[in-house]
Design a protein around this motif. Structure first.
Motif, PDB file in Angstrom:
ATOM      1  N   THR A  93     -13.648   6.298 -36.071  1.00 30.48           N
ATOM      2  CA  THR A  93     -13.833   5.528 -37.251  1.00 30.48           C
ATOM      3  C   THR A  93     -14.486   4.238 -36.831  1.00 30.48           C
ATOM      4  O   THR A  93     -15.682   3.765 -37.352  1.00 30.48           O
ATOM      5  CB  THR A  93     -12.675   5.264 -38.037  1.00 30.48           C
ATOM      6  OG1 THR A  93     -11.911   6.429 -38.739  1.00 30.48           O
ATOM      7  CG2 THR A  93     -12.924   4.288 -39.139  1.00 30.48           C
ATOM      8  N   ALA A  94     -14.107   3.370 -35.919  1.00 34.22           N
ATOM      9  CA  ALA A  94     -14.511   2.286 -35.222  1.00 34.22           C
ATOM     10  C   ALA A  94     -15.993   2.591 -34.867  1.00 34.22           C
ATOM     11  O   ALA A  94     -16.611   1.747 -35.098  1.00 34.22           O
ATOM     12  CB  ALA A  94     -13.555   1.672 -34.341  1.00 34.22           C
ATOM     13  N   GLY A  95     -15.877   3.441 -34.188  1.00 36.91           N
ATOM     14  CA  GLY A  95     -17.595   3.667 -33.603  1.00 36.91           C
ATOM     15  C   GLY A  95     -18.416   3.936 -34.735  1.00 36.91           C
ATOM     16  O   GLY A  95     -19.742   3.490 -34.464  1.00 36.91           O
ATOM     17  N   SER A 118     -28.211   7.723 -27.626  1.00 33.64           N
ATOM     18  CA  SER A 118     -27.687   8.789 -26.913  1.00 33.64           C
ATOM     19  C   SER A 118     -25.869   8.403 -26.258  1.00 33.64           C
ATOM     20  O   SER A 118     -25.086   9.489 -26.450  1.00 33.64           O
ATOM     21  CB  SER A 118     -28.372   9.424 -25.724  1.00 33.64           C
ATOM     22  OG  SER A 118     -27.909  10.602 -25.052  1.00 33.64           O
ATOM     23  N   GLN A 119     -26.184   7.474 -25.576  1.00 26.32           N
ATOM     24  CA  GLN A 119     -24.746   7.165 -25.251  1.00 26.32           C
ATOM     25  C   GLN A 119     -23.676   6.947 -26.192  1.00 26.32           C
ATOM     26  O   GLN A 119     -22.560   7.286 -26.159  1.00 26.32           O
ATOM     27  CB  GLN A 119     -24.623   5.868 -24.175  1.00 26.32           C
ATOM     28  CG  GLN A 119     -25.664   5.806 -22.984  1.00 26.32           C
ATOM     29  CD  GLN A 119     -25.485   4.590 -22.360  1.00 26.32           C
ATOM     30  OE1 GLN A 119     -25.259   3.657 -22.849  1.00 26.32           O
ATOM     31  NE2 GLN A 119     -26.280   4.589 -21.004  1.00 26.32           N
ATOM     32  N   GLN A 120     -23.966   6.242 -27.415  1.00 25.26           N
ATOM     33  CA  GLN A 120     -23.110   6.115 -28.492  1.00 25.26           C
ATOM     34  C   GLN A 120     -22.690   7.498 -29.011  1.00 25.26           C
ATOM     35  O   GLN A 120     -21.661   7.901 -29.601  1.00 25.26           O
ATOM     36  CB  GLN A 120     -23.827   5.211 -29.554  1.00 25.26           C
ATOM     37  CG  GLN A 120     -24.013   3.818 -29.066  1.00 25.26           C
ATOM     38  CD  GLN A 120     -24.944   3.209 -30.066  1.00 25.26           C
ATOM     39  OE1 GLN A 120     -25.307   3.567 -30.981  1.00 25.26           O
ATOM     40  NE2 GLN A 120     -25.355   1.957 -29.646  1.00 25.26           N
ATOM     41  N   MET A 121     -23.735   8.351 -29.136  1.00 22.08           N
ATOM     42  CA  MET A 121     -23.370   9.733 -29.597  1.00 22.08           C
ATOM     43  C   MET A 121     -22.562  10.516 -28.878  1.00 22.08           C
ATOM     44  O   MET A 121     -21.715  11.224 -29.181  1.00 22.08           O
ATOM     45  CB  MET A 121     -24.871  10.496 -29.914  1.00 22.08           C
ATOM     46  CG  MET A 121     -24.609  11.983 -30.470  1.00 22.08           C
ATOM     47  SD  MET A 121     -23.909  12.079 -32.075  1.00 22.08           S
ATOM     48  CE  MET A 121     -23.911  13.880 -32.360  1.00 22.08           C
ATOM     49  N   ASP A 122     -22.659  10.353 -27.457  1.00 23.93           N
ATOM     50  CA  ASP A 122     -21.937  11.259 -26.441  1.00 23.93           C
ATOM     51  C   ASP A 122     -20.521  10.460 -26.540  1.00 23.93           C
ATOM     52  O   ASP A 122     -19.503  11.223 -26.415  1.00 23.93           O
ATOM     53  CB  ASP A 122     -22.572  10.956 -25.018  1.00 23.93           C
ATOM     54  CG  ASP A 122     -23.628  11.665 -24.860  1.00 23.93           C
ATOM     55  OD1 ASP A 122     -23.951  12.690 -25.567  1.00 23.93           O
ATOM     56  OD2 ASP A 122     -24.558  11.387 -23.827  1.00 23.93           O
ATOM     57  N   SER A 123     -20.535   9.166 -26.771  1.00 23.67           N
ATOM     58  CA  SER A 123     -18.946   8.807 -26.677  1.00 23.67           C
ATOM     59  C   SER A 123     -18.284   9.032 -27.892  1.00 23.67           C
ATOM     60  O   SER A 123     -17.066   9.506 -27.957  1.00 23.67           O
ATOM     61  CB  SER A 123     -19.267   7.115 -26.940  1.00 23.67           C
ATOM     62  OG  SER A 123     -17.896   6.409 -26.969  1.00 23.67           O
ATOM     63  N   LEU A 124     -18.739   9.191 -29.167  1.00 27.77           N
ATOM     64  CA  LEU A 124     -18.067   9.669 -30.406  1.00 27.77           C
ATOM     65  C   LEU A 124     -17.824  11.302 -30.128  1.00 27.77           C
ATOM     66  O   LEU A 124     -16.902  11.781 -30.638  1.00 27.77           O
ATOM     67  CB  LEU A 124     -19.018   9.522 -31.593  1.00 27.77           C
ATOM     68  CG  LEU A 124     -18.975   7.972 -32.045  1.00 27.77           C
ATOM     69  CD1 LEU A 124     -20.040   7.763 -33.087  1.00 27.77           C
ATOM     70  CD2 LEU A 124     -17.599   7.508 -32.145  1.00 27.77           C
ATOM     71  N   GLU A 125     -18.910  11.916 -29.496  1.00 30.40           N
ATOM     72  CA  GLU A 125     -18.403  13.275 -29.522  1.00 30.40           C
ATOM     73  C   GLU A 125     -17.207  13.527 -28.553  1.00 30.40           C
ATOM     74  O   GLU A 125     -16.569  14.599 -28.723  1.00 30.40           O
ATOM     75  CB  GLU A 125     -19.661  14.169 -28.981  1.00 30.40           C
ATOM     76  CG  GLU A 125     -20.831  14.343 -29.668  1.00 30.40           C
ATOM     77  CD  GLU A 125     -20.806  15.711 -30.358  1.00 30.40           C
ATOM     78  OE1 GLU A 125     -19.534  16.341 -30.127  1.00 30.40           O
ATOM     79  OE2 GLU A 125     -21.533  16.138 -31.344  1.00 30.40           O
ATOM     80  N   ILE A 156      -7.995   4.214 -41.586  1.00 28.58           N
ATOM     81  CA  ILE A 156      -9.357   4.359 -41.707  1.00 28.58           C
ATOM     82  C   ILE A 156      -9.770   3.410 -42.894  1.00 28.58           C
ATOM     83  O   ILE A 156     -10.894   2.667 -42.933  1.00 28.58           O
ATOM     84  CB  ILE A 156      -9.750   5.789 -42.017  1.00 28.58           C
ATOM     85  CG1 ILE A 156      -9.501   6.613 -40.787  1.00 28.58           C
ATOM     86  CG2 ILE A 156     -11.032   5.901 -42.765  1.00 28.58           C
ATOM     87  CD1 ILE A 156      -9.729   8.153 -41.082  1.00 28.58           C
ATOM     88  N   GLN A 157      -8.889   3.542 -43.730  1.00 26.21           N
ATOM     89  CA  GLN A 157      -9.364   2.719 -44.937  1.00 26.21           C
ATOM     90  C   GLN A 157      -9.508   1.085 -44.858  1.00 26.21           C
ATOM     91  O   GLN A 157     -10.433   0.249 -45.439  1.00 26.21           O
ATOM     92  CB  GLN A 157      -8.229   2.888 -46.227  1.00 26.21           C
ATOM     93  CG  GLN A 157      -8.603   2.092 -47.479  1.00 26.21           C
ATOM     94  CD  GLN A 157      -7.521   2.407 -48.553  1.00 26.21           C
ATOM     95  OE1 GLN A 157      -7.598   3.285 -49.023  1.00 26.21           O
ATOM     96  NE2 GLN A 157      -6.950   1.390 -49.061  1.00 26.21           N
ATOM     97  N   GLN A 158      -8.430   0.790 -43.951  1.00 23.57           N
ATOM     98  CA  GLN A 158      -8.308  -0.736 -43.426  1.00 23.57           C
ATOM     99  C   GLN A 158      -9.482  -1.024 -42.734  1.00 23.57           C
ATOM    100  O   GLN A 158     -10.070  -2.081 -42.656  1.00 23.57           O
ATOM    101  CB  GLN A 158      -7.173  -0.929 -42.759  1.00 23.57           C
ATOM    102  CG  GLN A 158      -6.810  -2.356 -42.237  1.00 23.57           C
ATOM    103  CD  GLN A 158      -5.814  -2.430 -41.411  1.00 23.57           C
ATOM    104  OE1 GLN A 158      -4.516  -1.929 -41.495  1.00 23.57           O
ATOM    105  NE2 GLN A 158      -5.689  -2.812 -40.114  1.00 23.57           N
ATOM    106  N   GLN A 159      -9.912  -0.233 -41.730  1.00 24.48           N
ATOM    107  CA  GLN A 159     -10.975  -0.416 -40.712  1.00 24.48           C
ATOM    108  C   GLN A 159     -12.150  -0.478 -41.541  1.00 24.48           C
ATOM    109  O   GLN A 159     -12.900  -1.309 -41.148  1.00 24.48           O
ATOM    110  CB  GLN A 159     -11.081   0.687 -39.785  1.00 24.48           C
ATOM    111  CG  GLN A 159     -10.139   0.487 -38.821  1.00 24.48           C
ATOM    112  CD  GLN A 159     -10.307   1.865 -37.707  1.00 24.48           C
ATOM    113  OE1 GLN A 159      -9.803   2.965 -38.184  1.00 24.48           O
ATOM    114  NE2 GLN A 159     -10.673   1.514 -36.452  1.00 24.48           N
ATOM    115  N   ILE A 160     -12.335   0.308 -42.569  1.00 22.08           N
ATOM    116  CA  ILE A 160     -14.068   0.289 -43.445  1.00 22.08           C
ATOM    117  C   ILE A 160     -13.785  -1.060 -44.198  1.00 22.08           C
ATOM    118  O   ILE A 160     -14.667  -1.663 -44.418  1.00 22.08           O
ATOM    119  CB  ILE A 160     -13.820   1.550 -44.136  1.00 22.08           C
ATOM    120  CG1 ILE A 160     -13.720   2.632 -43.624  1.00 22.08           C
ATOM    121  CG2 ILE A 160     -15.222   1.375 -45.366  1.00 22.08           C
ATOM    122  CD1 ILE A 160     -13.769   4.074 -44.264  1.00 22.08           C
TER     123      ILE A 160
END
Length: 364
Positions: free
Chosen positions: A150-152, A242-249, A347-351
């Motif tokens: 969620t944070a990412g 690409s790095q951000q995508m890989d991290s979330l994957e 999740i709600q709090q983070q958003i």
């Protein structure tokens, strides 16, 4: 949505007009939480082992008596029959020199019981408890990774608000689908998804034999759209995306690994050869109790056998109970509804915090 929305009294929903998913979560928060509370009432309303001696001593439901009632009744009935026959017809045979034979038999039986049977019971309980705590650890890891995903998404997706909200919606739905899968729920309870998925989306997930995989595919699709790279994307930006995508994957794959680990726990109980041998040996020992204690205790053999059988069978019942930690209607099962409720709240709090920062920056 699936039911009439409720306006939050303490939240100005119009403030978050640029964050429609947050508006939806806030609008349906009370209904969703009420549905989760109802689903998890067996675990949520039960006393905890840390509540003190009182609840521990007098609680009935958490003792899993249904696991032991039939064998316990059989053992007690056998003790009643044996003791009645012994006291009414054969008492004279137990007087004098014959009692020595029973003393020797009792000594041998005590050694056998205290060694082999105790070891088997304790080993079974330890193995079952290990499965329980492993399941709890996997759930904890799942929740932690859900917060990280969620944070990412929030940090790196302001340029794609539609796909940001879609990825967050399906990330929120993932924990609910995992819980339903572990419980063997065939029909996904729509009230749990209020403010997260619409009815058609819930049914689409339900049509899949493995709903979490369907939800994960939805998340991946929207992550791909958020971090999409084409021929016109500068090399530096493309590398960062690409790095951000890989991290979330990686985080998403870890969540699915946790789901797979819990599936293995659910589908692989202790081998039947062990349980069968233990229960056979345990029942044999319990049925022999009257013959061992009867000459010395007389009519007192019945309550003594009943108490001892309840104690030993209760250990096996405890093992059976914690060996299946995902059942919905068992008090001792994992409180998965509370875990999902907590993750959705996170999740709600983070958003909401992200939205507040965005709005404050926009005002400046």
């Amino acid at each position: 949505m699936m039911t009439a929305p409720l306006q939050g009294e303490d939240v100005d929903l119009e403030r978050y007009k640029d964050f429609p998913f947050l508006q939806s979560m806030l609008r349906f928060e009370s209904l969703r939480n009420a549905a989760l509370d109802e689903e998890g009432k067996y675990q949520m309303n039960a006393p905890l082992s840390s509540d003190g001696w009182g609840p521990s001593l007098f609680i009935i439901q958490a003792r899993a008596l249904d696991w032991i009632m039939k064998p316990w009744c059989a053992v007690v009935l056998h003790a009643v029959i044996y003791t009645t026959i012994q006291e009414l017809f054969f008492q004279d045979l137990l007087d004098g020199e014959e009692a020595r034979d029973y003393d020797s038999w009792e000594l041998f039986f005590g050694i056998m019981l205290n060694s082999t049977l105790s070891f088997l019971l304790v080993f079974r309980l330890n193995r079952a408890a290990g499965r329980y705590w492993l399941a709890r650890e996997l759930w904890g890891n799942f929740v932690a990774r859900g917060r990280t995903v969620t944070a990412g998404i929030l940090v790196h997706s302001n340029h794609a608000p539609h796909h940001r909200d879609e990825a967050l919606r399906w990330t929120s739905a993932l924990c609910l689908c995992v819980m339903a899968l572990l419980r063997g729920t065939k029909v996904l309870p729509e009230p749990l998804f209020l403010g997260i998925l619409i009815k058609d989306e819930v049914q689409a997930a339900q049509r899949n034999t493995h709903p979490p995989l369907f939800v994960a595919a939805q998340i991946r699709y929207h992550l791909h759209e958020i971090f999409k790279i084409d021929a016109d994307t500068p090399v530096g930006i493309a590398n960062a995306l690409s790095q951000q995508m890989d991290s979330l994957e990686i985080q998403l794959n870890t969540m699915l690994d946790c789901c797979g680990g819990m599936e293995r726990i659910r589908s692989t109980p202790l081998p039947m050869v062990y349980v069968s041998h233990l229960r056979t040996f345990l029942m044999l020992a319990l049925l022999l109790f009257p013959y061992v204690w009867g000459p010395a205790w007389g009519w007192g053999t019945i309550p003594v056998v009943a108490t001892a059988a309840f104690s030993l069978l209760g250990i096996d019942a405890a093992a059976s109970e914690v060996e299946a930690p995902f059942q919905q209607r068992r008090v001792n099962a994992l409180n998965m509804d509370e875990y999902c409720k907590g993750l959705l709240s996170n999740i709600q709090q983070q958003i909401q915090h992200h939205a507040d920062r965005f709005i404050a920056k926009k005002v400046r």
